[in-house]
Design a protein around this motif. Structure first.
Motif, short mmCIF file in Angstrom:
data_model
loop_
_atom_site.label_atom_id
_atom_site.label_comp_id
_atom_site.label_asym_id
_atom_site.label_seq_id
_atom_site.Cartn_x
_atom_site.Cartn_y
_atom_site.Cartn_z
N ILE A 16 -10.01 2.20 7.36
CA ILE A 16 -9.01 3.23 7.67
C ILE A 16 -8.71 4.04 6.41
CG2 ILE A 16 -6.71 3.64 8.62
CD1 ILE A 16 -7.66 0.18 8.88
N PRO A 17 -8.85 5.37 6.47
CA PRO A 17 -8.45 6.18 5.31
C PRO A 17 -6.97 5.92 4.98
CG PRO A 17 -9.63 7.51 6.92
CD PRO A 17 -9.37 6.17 7.57
N LEU A 18 -6.67 5.83 3.69
CA LEU A 18 -5.30 5.51 3.26
C LEU A 18 -4.26 6.41 3.91
CD1 LEU A 18 -5.84 4.77 -0.53
CD2 LEU A 18 -4.97 3.18 1.19
N GLU A 19 -4.57 7.71 4.05
CA GLU A 19 -3.59 8.63 4.61
C GLU A 19 -3.37 8.42 6.11
OE1 GLU A 19 -7.56 10.73 4.62
OE2 GLU A 19 -6.43 9.70 3.09
N SER A 20 -4.24 7.65 6.77
CA SER A 20 -4.12 7.40 8.21
C SER A 20 -3.53 6.03 8.54
CB SER A 20 -5.49 7.51 8.88
OG SER A 20 -6.04 8.78 8.68
N VAL A 21 -3.26 5.24 7.53
CA VAL A 21 -2.77 3.87 7.76
C VAL A 21 -1.39 3.90 8.35
CG1 VAL A 21 -2.05 1.73 6.62
CG2 VAL A 21 -4.19 2.83 5.96
N LYS A 22 -1.25 3.19 9.48
CA LYS A 22 0.06 2.99 10.08
C LYS A 22 0.52 1.61 9.64
CE LYS A 22 -0.81 5.97 13.91
NZ LYS A 22 -1.64 6.11 15.04
N GLY A 23 1.74 1.51 9.27
CA GLY A 23 2.23 0.25 8.74
C GLY A 23 2.34 0.35 7.23
N ARG A 24 2.85 -0.71 6.65
CA ARG A 24 3.08 -0.71 5.20
C ARG A 24 2.44 -1.94 4.58
NH1 ARG A 24 8.97 -1.25 2.81
NH2 ARG A 24 8.40 -1.57 0.65
N TYR A 25 1.46 -1.69 3.75
CA TYR A 25 0.82 -2.76 3.00
C TYR A 25 1.53 -2.90 1.66
CZ TYR A 25 -3.24 -2.87 6.12
OH TYR A 25 -4.07 -3.01 7.19
N GLN A 26 1.89 -4.13 1.32
CA GLN A 26 2.50 -4.43 0.02
C GLN A 26 1.80 -5.67 -0.51
OE1 GLN A 26 6.65 -4.86 1.50
NE2 GLN A 26 7.10 -3.75 -0.39
N GLY A 27 1.34 -5.58 -1.75
CA GLY A 27 0.69 -6.74 -2.30
C GLY A 27 0.27 -6.53 -3.73
N GLN A 28 -0.49 -7.48 -4.20
CA GLN A 28 -1.01 -7.39 -5.56
C GLN A 28 -2.50 -7.64 -5.52
OE1 GLN A 28 1.33 -10.36 -7.51
NE2 GLN A 28 -0.13 -11.98 -7.10
N GLU A 29 -3.16 -7.07 -6.50
CA GLU A 29 -4.60 -7.24 -6.60
C GLU A 29 -4.92 -8.66 -7.05
OE1 GLU A 29 -8.46 -5.06 -8.62
OE2 GLU A 29 -6.46 -4.37 -9.14
N ILE A 30 -5.92 -9.25 -6.43
CA ILE A 30 -6.39 -10.57 -6.81
C ILE A 30 -7.89 -10.48 -7.06
CG2 ILE A 30 -4.59 -11.79 -5.55
CD1 ILE A 30 -6.73 -12.41 -3.40
N VAL A 31 -8.43 -11.51 -7.67
CA VAL A 31 -9.86 -11.54 -7.96
C VAL A 31 -10.56 -12.42 -6.92
CG1 VAL A 31 -11.63 -12.24 -9.61
CG2 VAL A 31 -9.51 -11.18 -10.42
N ILE A 32 -11.49 -11.84 -6.22
CA ILE A 32 -12.39 -12.58 -5.35
C ILE A 32 -13.79 -12.13 -5.73
CG2 ILE A 32 -13.24 -12.91 -3.01
CD1 ILE A 32 -10.45 -12.68 -1.96
N ASP A 33 -14.56 -13.05 -6.24
CA ASP A 33 -15.92 -12.71 -6.64
C ASP A 33 -16.84 -12.64 -5.43
OD1 ASP A 33 -15.37 -12.67 -9.39
OD2 ASP A 33 -15.52 -14.85 -9.50
#
Length: 113
Positions: free
Chosen positions: A84-101
């Motif tokens: 989903i393009p960021l400008e089209s996202v419905k809802g609110r994502y809140q978080g922090q970046e994590i490392v997943i290799d």
């Protein structure tokens, strides 16, 4: 890479039985193989009066990549799903970046079933 190309690259991962973190690992592995920069996020998704926490998603090429929100919310209408393009996202994502290799090939194949 544009949104349709990213969608074409990743949409088949939706059919895996993996949970949110597993799908994120598959997405990361595929993006890394194509040398596409990404950020893995861990946090929450708020949509109207519903909340998914903890929740994993990936951000790349100006898009949110989320294949498990609808499943976690038991709702298909209006819930972000796929690329989903960021400008089209419905809802609110809140978080922090994590490392997943990225996964080694043998684990990728096991998880992508």
């Amino acid at each position: 890479m544009n949104d349709p190309q990213l969608k074409n690259l990743l949409d088949d991962l939706d059919s895996t039985k993996a949970a949110g973190d597993g799908v994120s690992r598959l997405v990361v592995t595929r993006l890394a193989k194509k040398h596409i920069p990404y950020r893995v996020m861990l946090g929450r998704l708020e949509l109207q009066d519903k909340v998914v926490y903890p929740h994993f998603w990936v951000e790349a090429e100006g898009c949110v990549i989320d294949y498990r929100a609808a499943q976690q919310l038991d709702d298909k209408s209006g819930v972000p799903h796929g690329v989903i393009p960021l400008e089209s996202v419905k809802g609110r994502y809140q978080g922090q970046e994590i490392v997943i290799d990225p996964l080694p090939d043998y684990l990728y194949e096991q998880l992508n079933r």
